[in-house]
Design an enzyme around this catalytic site. Structure first.
Site, PDB file in Angstrom:
ATOM      1  N   ARG A  29       0.574  -1.477  -0.297  1.00 44.72           N
ATOM      2  CA  ARG A  29      -0.218  -0.187   0.403  1.00 44.72           C
ATOM      3  C   ARG A  29       1.007   1.174   0.079  1.00 44.72           C
ATOM      4  O   ARG A  29       0.271   2.285  -0.777  1.00 44.72           O
ATOM      5  CB  ARG A  29      -1.270   0.235   1.151  1.00 44.72           C
ATOM      6  CG  ARG A  29      -2.698  -0.401   0.676  1.00 44.72           C
ATOM      7  CD  ARG A  29      -3.195  -1.302   2.137  1.00 44.72           C
ATOM      8  NE  ARG A  29      -1.994  -2.069   2.548  1.00 44.72           N
ATOM      9  CZ  ARG A  29      -2.041  -2.886   2.021  1.00 44.72           C
ATOM     10  NH1 ARG A  29      -2.975  -3.592   2.006  1.00 44.72           N
ATOM     11  NH2 ARG A  29      -0.905  -4.143   2.711  1.00 44.72           N
ATOM     12  N   THR A  30       1.808   1.600   1.053  1.00 43.48           N
ATOM     13  CA  THR A  30       2.657   2.509   1.458  1.00 43.48           C
ATOM     14  C   THR A  30       2.932   3.148   0.082  1.00 43.48           C
ATOM     15  O   THR A  30       3.137   4.095  -0.862  1.00 43.48           O
ATOM     16  CB  THR A  30       3.430   2.952   2.282  1.00 43.48           C
ATOM     17  OG1 THR A  30       2.834   1.786   3.572  1.00 43.48           O
ATOM     18  CG2 THR A  30       4.207   3.806   2.657  1.00 43.48           C
ATOM     19  N   LYS A  63      25.191  -4.092  -1.769  1.00 48.10           N
ATOM     20  CA  LYS A  63      26.691  -4.071  -2.114  1.00 48.10           C
ATOM     21  C   LYS A  63      27.094  -2.680  -1.504  1.00 48.10           C
ATOM     22  O   LYS A  63      28.201  -2.973  -1.117  1.00 48.10           O
ATOM     23  CB  LYS A  63      26.854  -2.908  -2.916  1.00 48.10           C
ATOM     24  CG  LYS A  63      26.003  -4.092  -4.653  1.00 48.10           C
ATOM     25  CD  LYS A  63      27.413  -3.162  -5.960  1.00 48.10           C
ATOM     26  CE  LYS A  63      26.426  -3.270  -6.852  1.00 48.10           C
ATOM     27  NZ  LYS A  63      26.635  -1.961  -8.278  1.00 48.10           N
ATOM     28  N   ARG A  69      11.177   4.230   2.865  1.00 50.01           N
ATOM     29  CA  ARG A  69      11.401   3.103   4.081  1.00 50.01           C
ATOM     30  C   ARG A  69      12.245   2.231   4.491  1.00 50.01           C
ATOM     31  O   ARG A  69      12.968   1.632   3.572  1.00 50.01           O
ATOM     32  CB  ARG A  69       9.925   2.084   4.025  1.00 50.01           C
ATOM     33  CG  ARG A  69      10.166   1.257   4.824  1.00 50.01           C
ATOM     34  CD  ARG A  69       8.686   0.140   4.137  1.00 50.01           C
ATOM     35  NE  ARG A  69       7.360   0.909   4.437  1.00 50.01           N
ATOM     36  CZ  ARG A  69       5.959   0.253   4.948  1.00 50.01           C
ATOM     37  NH1 ARG A  69       6.266  -0.964   4.784  1.00 50.01           N
ATOM     38  NH2 ARG A  69       5.506   1.183   4.675  1.00 50.01           N
ATOM     39  N   HIS A  87       5.060   5.994  11.030  1.00 55.66           N
ATOM     40  CA  HIS A  87       4.776   6.251   9.797  1.00 55.66           C
ATOM     41  C   HIS A  87       3.832   7.241   9.675  1.00 55.66           C
ATOM     42  O   HIS A  87       2.467   6.850   9.040  1.00 55.66           O
ATOM     43  CB  HIS A  87       4.353   4.638   9.929  1.00 55.66           C
ATOM     44  CG  HIS A  87       3.743   4.100   8.332  1.00 55.66           C
ATOM     45  ND1 HIS A  87       3.513   4.744   7.186  1.00 55.66           N
ATOM     46  CD2 HIS A  87       3.606   2.799   7.999  1.00 55.66           C
ATOM     47  CE1 HIS A  87       3.329   4.436   6.294  1.00 55.66           C
ATOM     48  NE2 HIS A  87       3.153   2.470   6.540  1.00 55.66           N
TER      49      HIS A  87
HETATM   50  C1  NCD Z   1       1.963  -1.302   7.845  1.00 57.74           C
HETATM   51  C2  NCD Z   1       3.270  -0.477   8.102  1.00 57.74           C
HETATM   52  O1  NCD Z   1       4.240  -0.788   7.534  1.00 57.74           O
HETATM   53  O2  NCD Z   1       3.904  -0.729   9.424  1.00 57.74           O
HETATM   54  N1  NCD Z   1       1.146  -1.196   6.659  1.00 57.74           N
HETATM   55  C3  NCD Z   1       1.376   0.198   6.015  1.00 57.74           C
HETATM   56  O3  NCD Z   1       2.082   0.540   5.508  1.00 57.74           O
HETATM   57  N2  NCD Z   1      -0.372  -0.270   5.538  1.00 57.74           N
HETATM   58  C4  NCD Z   1       0.861  -2.228   8.800  1.00 57.74           C
HETATM   59  C5  NCD Z   1       1.911  -3.599   8.946  1.00 57.74           C
HETATM   60  O4  NCD Z   1       2.544  -3.451   8.151  1.00 57.74           O
HETATM   61  O5  NCD Z   1       1.300  -4.415  10.150  1.00 57.74           O
END
Ligand code: NCD
Length: 312
Positions: A51-52, A80, A101, A129
């Site tokens: 999703r993100t 690397k 991320r 997040h």
């Molecule tokens: C979440 C995350 O990555 O922290 N997912 C997301 O970004 N929608 C929640 C999760 O992974 O449980």
């Protein structure tokens, strides 16, 4: 130049404007379809994501911009041994904004120090997040009509769940918000988060049983047990099915309670809940695109003033 590391980087007023912009984008998508023409988003994902990453990419494409990046460490020079600092210096030459991320807490913050472009924390370890929080706030405001006077149940892995930490940070700034923390003792909210609640005088209770907590909630925010942050698999296996929200359990909840989840879900919400009007987690994922569009525009300082184009 502005970065987004935590929801606290935006003032309540800025957040209000950002959510308004996201709602306008939802209503008038055409108005924004060329706003980022010629701009590039770098999506730097050192940890899995559906999703993100894809909602960031969809957001930039919806704005008429384009996307470059890598979806995992093994397909970039990270494998690397390249440092985050060097990688972001390079991405700054190729793109206008970066969503990052990383499994290590604080890595996007290090990147921001070396970056020539705005960096957005798209999740750092078990820490924060912020864009999931923006998604959650837009969902709550759109479907409940307010961000104040709410009782929110947070259920599952409150120790490692970064979405929960960011959401608490953001919501404690609104009047009369209280929390019910529902978790097994081993996955309780970390001490540093409890300290924040104590310092700000926000009302909260902690419990293990989901059934007892349901009554009186405006929102039940379910979370996945964060397998990747456990030190051993045995503990994960013991914890993973601690909570399962099913139709029968949901019958204990108020009629107007929202069930939210950042997703992905594993077992914590049974599929028989999906058709219940209170289950809004798929809608929530859709709001994630609008709010990331609004965030990209805000951090790039792009204002869209033109009216919706009439259909010829
Ligand atoms: C979440 C995350 O990555 O922290 N997912 C997301 O970004 N929608 C929640 C999760 O992974 O449980």
């Amino acid at each position: 130049m502005r970065h987004l590391m935590s929801p606290m980087d935006l003032s309540v007023e800025e957040l209000y404007d950002l959510l308004d912009l996201a709602s306008d984008i939802e209503k008038n998508p055409d108005k924004y379809s060329t706003a980022c023409k010629g701009k590039k988003l770098a999506s730097a994902f050192y940890e899995p994501s559906t999703r993100t990453r894809l909602s960031f990419e969809a957001a930039m494409l919806n704005l008429g911009g384009s996307v470059i990046g890598f979806p995992s460490q093994d397909v970039s020079s990270v494998s690397k041994g390249e440092s985050v600092a060097d990688t972001i210096r390079i991405l700054s030459c190729y793109a206008d904004i970066c969503a990052m991320r990383h499994p290590k807490e604080g890595a996007p913050m290090v990147a921001a120090q070396y970056s020539g472009i705005p960096v957005i924390n798209a999740g750092d370890g078990g820490h924060q997040h912020p864009t999931q929080t923006l998604t959650d706030l837009l969902t709550i405001r759109s479907l409940k009509g307010r961000l104040d006077n709410l009782t929110i149940g947070l259920c599952g892995d409150l120790k490692f769940g970064r979405t929960v930490h960011s959401l608490i940070n953001a919501l404690i700034r609104y009047p009369n918000v209280s929390f019910v923390m529902i978790s097994p003792p081993e996955l309780k909210l970390p001490g540093y988060m409890i300290e924040i609640l104590e310092k700000t005088g926000v009302k909260y209770t902690q419990t293990v049983k989901l059934d007892d907590a349901m009554d009186g909630l405006d929102i039940l925010y379910m979370t996945r047990v964060q397998r990747e942050r456990f030190f051993n698999e045995e503990d994960y296996v013991r914890m993973k099915d601690f909570y399962i929200l099913n139709k029968e359990k949901l019958s204990l909840a108020p009629e107007d309670m929202l069930v939210m989840h950042p997703l992905p879900r594993v077992n914590e919400i049974a599929v028989d809940v999906d058709d219940d009007p209170r289950a809004v987690y798929f809608k929530q994922a859709q709001y994630g695109v609008y709010v990331r569009m609004a965030l990209i525009l805000t951090l790039l300082g792009i204002e869209v003033t033109s009216e919706v184009k009439e259909n010829a």
